[in-house]
Design a protein around this motif. Structure first.
Motif, PDB file in Angstrom:
ATOM      1  N   LYS A   9      30.230  67.452 -16.692  1.00 57.07           N
ATOM      2  CA  LYS A   9      30.422  68.776 -17.318  1.00 57.07           C
ATOM      3  C   LYS A   9      29.403  69.851 -16.809  1.00 57.07           C
ATOM      4  CE  LYS A   9      27.013  66.429 -20.356  1.00 57.07           C
ATOM      5  NZ  LYS A   9      26.541  65.942 -21.728  1.00 57.07           N
ATOM      6  N   LEU A  10      29.895  71.125 -16.929  1.00 59.01           N
ATOM      7  CA  LEU A  10      29.336  72.252 -16.122  1.00 59.01           C
ATOM      8  C   LEU A  10      28.124  73.069 -17.359  1.00 59.01           C
ATOM      9  CD1 LEU A  10      32.254  73.305 -13.962  1.00 59.01           C
ATOM     10  CD2 LEU A  10      30.041  72.271 -13.418  1.00 59.01           C
ATOM     11  N   ILE A  11      28.223  72.368 -18.444  1.00 63.18           N
ATOM     12  CA  ILE A  11      27.469  73.252 -19.439  1.00 63.18           C
ATOM     13  C   ILE A  11      25.835  73.520 -19.059  1.00 63.18           C
ATOM     14  CG2 ILE A  11      26.721  71.186 -20.447  1.00 63.18           C
ATOM     15  CD1 ILE A  11      27.780  74.371 -22.466  1.00 63.18           C
ATOM     16  N   ASN A  12      25.451  72.859 -18.158  1.00 63.57           N
ATOM     17  CA  ASN A  12      23.985  73.202 -17.697  1.00 63.57           C
ATOM     18  C   ASN A  12      23.963  74.207 -16.845  1.00 63.57           C
ATOM     19  OD1 ASN A  12      22.439  70.983 -19.115  1.00 63.57           O
ATOM     20  ND2 ASN A  12      23.166  69.690 -17.925  1.00 63.57           N
ATOM     21  N   TRP A  13      24.925  74.370 -15.968  1.00 62.70           N
ATOM     22  CA  TRP A  13      25.052  75.399 -15.074  1.00 62.70           C
ATOM     23  C   TRP A  13      25.542  76.835 -15.859  1.00 62.70           C
ATOM     24  CZ3 TRP A  13      23.844  75.508  -9.844  1.00 62.70           C
ATOM     25  CH2 TRP A  13      23.627  74.178  -9.567  1.00 62.70           C
ATOM     26  N   ARG A  14      26.325  76.621 -16.877  1.00 56.38           N
ATOM     27  CA  ARG A  14      26.904  77.720 -17.498  1.00 56.38           C
ATOM     28  C   ARG A  14      25.537  78.366 -18.400  1.00 56.38           C
ATOM     29  NH1 ARG A  14      31.165  76.196 -20.903  1.00 56.38           N
ATOM     30  NH2 ARG A  14      31.950  74.998 -19.144  1.00 56.38           N
ATOM     31  N   THR A  46      20.764  71.468 -27.308  1.00 57.83           N
ATOM     32  CA  THR A  46      21.578  70.179 -27.378  1.00 57.83           C
ATOM     33  C   THR A  46      22.821  70.478 -28.274  1.00 57.83           C
ATOM     34  OG1 THR A  46      19.531  69.900 -29.138  1.00 57.83           O
ATOM     35  CG2 THR A  46      19.814  68.501 -27.500  1.00 57.83           C
ATOM     36  N   THR A  47      22.651  71.519 -29.297  1.00 55.66           N
ATOM     37  CA  THR A  47      24.002  71.889 -29.948  1.00 55.66           C
ATOM     38  C   THR A  47      25.087  72.365 -28.924  1.00 55.66           C
ATOM     39  OG1 THR A  47      22.719  73.640 -30.542  1.00 55.66           O
ATOM     40  CG2 THR A  47      23.725  72.454 -32.421  1.00 55.66           C
ATOM     41  N   LEU A  48      24.696  72.859 -27.738  1.00 55.33           N
ATOM     42  CA  LEU A  48      25.834  73.159 -26.842  1.00 55.33           C
ATOM     43  C   LEU A  48      25.980  72.285 -25.908  1.00 55.33           C
ATOM     44  CD1 LEU A  48      24.491  76.851 -26.125  1.00 55.33           C
ATOM     45  CD2 LEU A  48      26.503  76.147 -27.221  1.00 55.33           C
ATOM     46  N   GLY A  49      25.145  71.046 -26.044  1.00 58.38           N
ATOM     47  CA  GLY A  49      25.407  69.941 -24.695  1.00 58.38           C
ATOM     48  C   GLY A  49      24.753  69.821 -23.751  1.00 58.38           C
ATOM     49  N   VAL A  52      17.353  69.990 -21.254  1.00 59.17           N
ATOM     50  CA  VAL A  52      16.355  70.411 -20.595  1.00 59.17           C
ATOM     51  C   VAL A  52      16.111  70.086 -19.044  1.00 59.17           C
ATOM     52  CG1 VAL A  52      13.772  70.879 -20.270  1.00 59.17           C
ATOM     53  CG2 VAL A  52      14.890  70.924 -22.341  1.00 59.17           C
ATOM     54  N   ALA A  53      16.138  68.877 -18.889  1.00 61.82           N
ATOM     55  CA  ALA A  53      16.485  67.980 -17.622  1.00 61.82           C
ATOM     56  C   ALA A  53      17.525  68.589 -16.849  1.00 61.82           C
ATOM     57  CB  ALA A  53      16.463  66.543 -17.783  1.00 61.82           C
ATOM     58  N   GLY A  54      18.704  68.738 -17.585  1.00 61.59           N
ATOM     59  CA  GLY A  54      19.884  69.245 -16.754  1.00 61.59           C
ATOM     60  C   GLY A  54      19.762  70.549 -16.016  1.00 61.59           C
ATOM     61  N   LEU A  55      19.107  71.414 -17.056  1.00 60.44           N
ATOM     62  CA  LEU A  55      18.957  72.799 -16.726  1.00 60.44           C
ATOM     63  C   LEU A  55      17.850  73.103 -15.821  1.00 60.44           C
ATOM     64  CD1 LEU A  55      18.698  74.904 -20.017  1.00 60.44           C
ATOM     65  CD2 LEU A  55      20.333  75.120 -18.326  1.00 60.44           C
ATOM     66  N   GLN A  56      16.782  72.141 -15.705  1.00 60.20           N
ATOM     67  CA  GLN A  56      15.865  72.308 -14.695  1.00 60.20           C
ATOM     68  C   GLN A  56      16.324  71.792 -13.467  1.00 60.20           C
ATOM     69  OE1 GLN A  56      12.744  70.361 -16.746  1.00 60.20           O
ATOM     70  NE2 GLN A  56      11.806  72.032 -17.463  1.00 60.20           N
ATOM     71  N   ALA A  57      17.152  70.794 -13.439  1.00 56.62           N
ATOM     72  CA  ALA A  57      17.805  70.347 -12.310  1.00 56.62           C
ATOM     73  C   ALA A  57      18.752  71.223 -11.582  1.00 56.62           C
ATOM     74  CB  ALA A  57      18.589  69.111 -12.575  1.00 56.62           C
ATOM     75  N   ALA A  58      19.539  72.044 -12.398  1.00 59.01           N
ATOM     76  CA  ALA A  58      20.387  73.064 -11.736  1.00 59.01           C
ATOM     77  C   ALA A  58      19.568  74.094 -11.044  1.00 59.01           C
ATOM     78  CB  ALA A  58      21.313  73.603 -12.925  1.00 59.01           C
ATOM     79  N   MET A  59      18.582  74.500 -11.826  1.00 54.59           N
ATOM     80  CA  MET A  59      17.634  75.691 -11.372  1.00 54.59           C
ATOM     81  C   MET A  59      16.854  75.046 -10.008  1.00 54.59           C
ATOM     82  SD  MET A  59      16.044  78.389 -11.825  1.00 54.59           S
ATOM     83  CE  MET A  59      15.942  79.073 -13.671  1.00 54.59           C
ATOM     84  N   SER A  60      16.575  73.814  -9.783  1.00 53.91           N
ATOM     85  CA  SER A  60      15.918  73.453  -8.604  1.00 53.91           C
ATOM     86  C   SER A  60      17.128  73.524  -7.590  1.00 53.91           C
ATOM     87  CB  SER A  60      15.802  71.881  -8.673  1.00 53.91           C
ATOM     88  OG  SER A  60      14.761  71.331  -9.713  1.00 53.91           O
ATOM     89  N   GLN A  74      23.330  65.219  -9.447  1.00 58.11           N
ATOM     90  CA  GLN A  74      23.938  64.678 -10.788  1.00 58.11           C
ATOM     91  C   GLN A  74      23.309  64.826 -12.002  1.00 58.11           C
ATOM     92  OE1 GLN A  74      23.557  60.387 -10.966  1.00 58.11           O
ATOM     93  NE2 GLN A  74      21.862  61.026 -12.011  1.00 58.11           N
ATOM     94  N   THR A  75      21.962  65.228 -11.999  1.00 60.22           N
ATOM     95  CA  THR A  75      21.480  65.462 -13.368  1.00 60.22           C
ATOM     96  C   THR A  75      22.139  66.566 -14.000  1.00 60.22           C
ATOM     97  OG1 THR A  75      19.368  64.153 -12.640  1.00 60.22           O
ATOM     98  CG2 THR A  75      19.372  65.635 -14.619  1.00 60.22           C
ATOM     99  N   SER A  76      22.013  67.675 -13.023  1.00 55.88           N
ATOM    100  CA  SER A  76      22.748  68.812 -13.428  1.00 55.88           C
ATOM    101  C   SER A  76      24.175  68.879 -14.059  1.00 55.88           C
ATOM    102  CB  SER A  76      22.582  69.998 -12.379  1.00 55.88           C
ATOM    103  OG  SER A  76      23.364  69.860 -11.344  1.00 55.88           O
ATOM    104  N   LEU A  77      24.848  67.752 -13.346  1.00 54.66           N
ATOM    105  CA  LEU A  77      26.134  67.838 -13.836  1.00 54.66           C
ATOM    106  C   LEU A  77      26.295  66.722 -14.930  1.00 54.66           C
ATOM    107  CD1 LEU A  77      27.536  67.563 -10.278  1.00 54.66           C
ATOM    108  CD2 LEU A  77      27.567  69.460 -11.583  1.00 54.66           C
ATOM    109  N   LEU A  78      25.591  65.948 -15.219  1.00 52.91           N
ATOM    110  CA  LEU A  78      25.424  64.850 -16.312  1.00 52.91           C
ATOM    111  C   LEU A  78      24.644  65.353 -17.455  1.00 52.91           C
ATOM    112  CD1 LEU A  78      25.540  61.625 -14.365  1.00 52.91           C
ATOM    113  CD2 LEU A  78      27.511  62.595 -15.537  1.00 52.91           C
ATOM    114  N   GLY A  79      23.543  66.162 -17.306  1.00 51.08           N
ATOM    115  CA  GLY A  79      22.656  66.203 -18.264  1.00 51.08           C
ATOM    116  C   GLY A  79      21.767  64.937 -18.434  1.00 51.08           C
ATOM    117  N   GLY A  80      20.569  65.202 -18.336  1.00 54.84           N
ATOM    118  CA  GLY A  80      19.723  63.873 -18.634  1.00 54.84           C
ATOM    119  C   GLY A  80      19.585  63.401 -17.241  1.00 54.84           C
TER     120      GLY A  80
END
Lengths: 287, 285
Positions: free
Chosen positions: B46-51, B242-245, B248-256, B26-32
């Motif tokens: 939002k899928l921005i972290n995945w993108r 952050t400008t792209l929405g 860091v936490a969201g990206l790291q979660a997606a990577m996990s 859910q962090t990778s999907l919500l960001g934060g």
């Protein structure tokens, strides 16, 4: 068997044995040999037992042993005690239900390590971390979990604990299936209650599996390295420096290679004697 | 009544086991990071972290991991089956001694010996190359003992029949013994592959430089350090994320999640063989 075929056997065993000799057994003797040297960048000087003398005198060593023993306690509690209780419960339930639960229980063990770093960092974070947010609702001031000498080792241990408590449920359930149901039925007829049956009959009968898990648990606890590496860097003030992390510090982070090797020797001797002790108890006949 | 209570506790433990995975997803999907219910995720998805994940980095990492884990798993499976068969079906001078030597290797914990093992690897000229990432991992004889007990139950008459038909001993192994033990071989292969996919420690120590970075090392460094996350963005602008929405936490979660998915797939594929052989292993206790 014809005489020439016997050499085929030797030929088949040879490659695996060679690898195991070089990378499995030689390290023990290599570290033993090098632990008598002062190892510089380009030179090795024979110094006798000095590395061991230094090792014993180092206060950090005893601290790291103390930290590691905390992990031993947590590992044994999780893998030997809690896993067994869960297995006892699950064994009483519907098989399909137990099967689904076992799949869920496998997940933490499988994805432990890298994939859970992010989430645990957030849970134990000081500012707006999950645990502190929860405590904040109870009006408890935030705690710096990884930055605090008392809490850092236990926070690390807790992270591992979550992967331990369900890890061996499957093994225990296999052992429970081998207990003869007639014995349990007979003791029930004799008027024993559930707890008495568990304590006096099922527990002694599953003892071999318990000893086996206990040995594995003990040895894995001695090898904890990744958790301090990922979360605390061994700190603060060495409060979460396990024996393995200290060996890493001595070997790679500008410590003394000789001391690290001396520690490796002691570690190997300790685990080998531990294994022999348990195998005698288990009466394992591997041959 | 008490059965329902036990079932409830078991379900709670299962939820607890899955909770970190859920929180990461859910962090990778919500960001934060925050605790949200599944119903909360859908409207805010939002899928921005995945993108924003540095997908172009993955290819070399995956290549390295496939080389290391795949070759190791192949080597380990082949050597283990071969040695197990050799021990089970042949007598040769020195067998007893080799047997005890291999038994000793099982008592020596691999991770605990990493420092001298590292020095040996370095002395052999394997530091910083694929050889060093693969060969030193084959250091334990547990599999050999397991497979040996299995091979002892193979019928000698069948093997002798093939001998009379003119097969040499290696052909016997290749065309009769291996086909009979395919499930065991797959079990060893999957187990060996999985054990190395996340073996951060050895890969981190041996792979110096970015060329040899495996998925375990690459993803772990990405998750540990936010500087790596920032570096993934263009032109080193720290504000890009952050400008792209994204976060860091969201990206790291997606990577996990990307790191864990192959393990779960491999487990699902290998589970049939795993349970089959685990049962066999337990009977041997």
């Amino acid at each position: 068997m014809r005489s020439h075929t016997r050499w085929w056997g030797a030929l088949m065993v040879l490659p695996a044995t060679l690898f195991i000799l070089v990378f499995g057994i030689l390290p023990v003797f290599y570290s033993l040999w090098l632990s008598f040297y002062d190892i510089g960048l380009a030179s090795r000087t024979y110094i006798g037992f000095q590395n061991y003398v230094k090792l014993i005198q180092e206060p950090d060593l005893w601290d790291s042993i103390r930290v590691t023993s905390k992990f031993v306690v947590v590992f044994i509690f999780g893998e030997v005690v809690v896993s067994y209780i869960i297995a006892l419960g699950l064994d009483r339930l519907n098989k399909t239900f137990a099967g689904i639960m076992l799949v869920a229980y496998r997940v933490p063990g499988l994805v432990a390590g890298i994939a859970t770093i992010a989430v645990w960092r957030w849970i134990f974070q000081t500012h707006k971390g999950g645990l502190n947010l929860l405590l904040g609702r109870l009006h408890i001031p935030p705690v710096s979990w990884f930055g605090n000498v008392t809490t850092a080792p236990w926070a690390c241990a807790f992270i591992i604990f979550t992967t331990l408590l369900t890890g061996h449920v499957l093994l225990y359930m296999a052992a429970l299936h081998q207990v003869n149901p007639e014995i349990i039925e007979a003791s029930r007829l004799d008027g024993a209650n559930e707890l008495q049956i568990i304590w006096h009959i099922i527990t002694p009968l599953t003892q071999p599996m318990r000893l086996y898990i206990l040995l594995g648990s003990f040895i894995s606890a001695l090898q904890v390295w990744e958790t301090p590496f990922f979360f605390t860097g061994g700190g603060p003030l060495g409060a979460s420096t396990t024996v393995m992390y200290k060996i890493y510090q001595e070997g790679f982070l500008g410590g003394e290679m000789g001391i690290g090797l001396a520690m490796s020797v002691v570690m190997a001797l300790f685990t080998v004697s531990l294994s022999i002790f348990f195998m005698k108890k288990l009466k394992v006949h591997l041959v | 009544m008490s059965k329902w209570l036990i079932a409830l506790v078991c379900i709670l433990i299962a939820l607890w086991s899955l909770f970190p995975a859920y929180l990461t997803l859910q962090t990778s999907l919500l960001g934060g990071f925050r605790i949200a219910s599944p119903l909360d995720i859908i409207p805010h998805l939002k899928l921005i972290n995945w993108r924003l994940l540095p997908w172009k980095w993955f290819l070399p990492w995956i290549k390295n991991s496939l080389i290391v884990c795949g070759l190791f798993a192949f080597l380990a499976t082949f050597l283990t089956l071969l040695a197990g068969y050799g021990f089970a079906k042949y007598d040769f001078p020195g067998k007893e001694i080799l047997f005890w030597v291999l038994l000793l290797s099982m008592m020596i914990p691999g991770v605990a010996m990493f420092l001298p093992k590292f020095l040996i690897t370095k002395d052999l000229g394997l530091f910083g190359n694929y050889g060093g990432l693969i060969f030193p991992l084959y250091a334990n004889a547990a599999g050999i003992f397991l497979i040996r007990q299995y091979y002892q139950s193979l019928s000698d008459e069948m093997l002798d029949a093939a001998r009379i038909d003119g097969a040499n001993e290696f052909q016997l192994f290749r065309y009769i013994v291996i086909p009979l033990t395919v499930s065991m071989a797959i079990y060893f292969f999957v187990g060996a592959f999985m054990s190395q996919w996340g073996n951060f420690m050895w890969q981190f120590i041996i792979a110096k430089g970015a060329d040899l970075r495996t998925f375990a090392v690459g993803s772990a460094l990405f998750i540990i350090g936010s500087t790596e996350v920032v570096a993934a963005g263009s032109a080193g602008d720290p504000g890009w994320l952050t400008t792209l929405g994204g976060s860091v936490a969201g990206l790291q979660a997606a990577m996990s999640i990307v790191q864990a998915v192959p393990i779960l797939i491999f487990y699902a594929v290998g589970q049939r063989f795993f349970i089959e052989n685990l049962r066999f292993g337990v009977v041997q206790e």
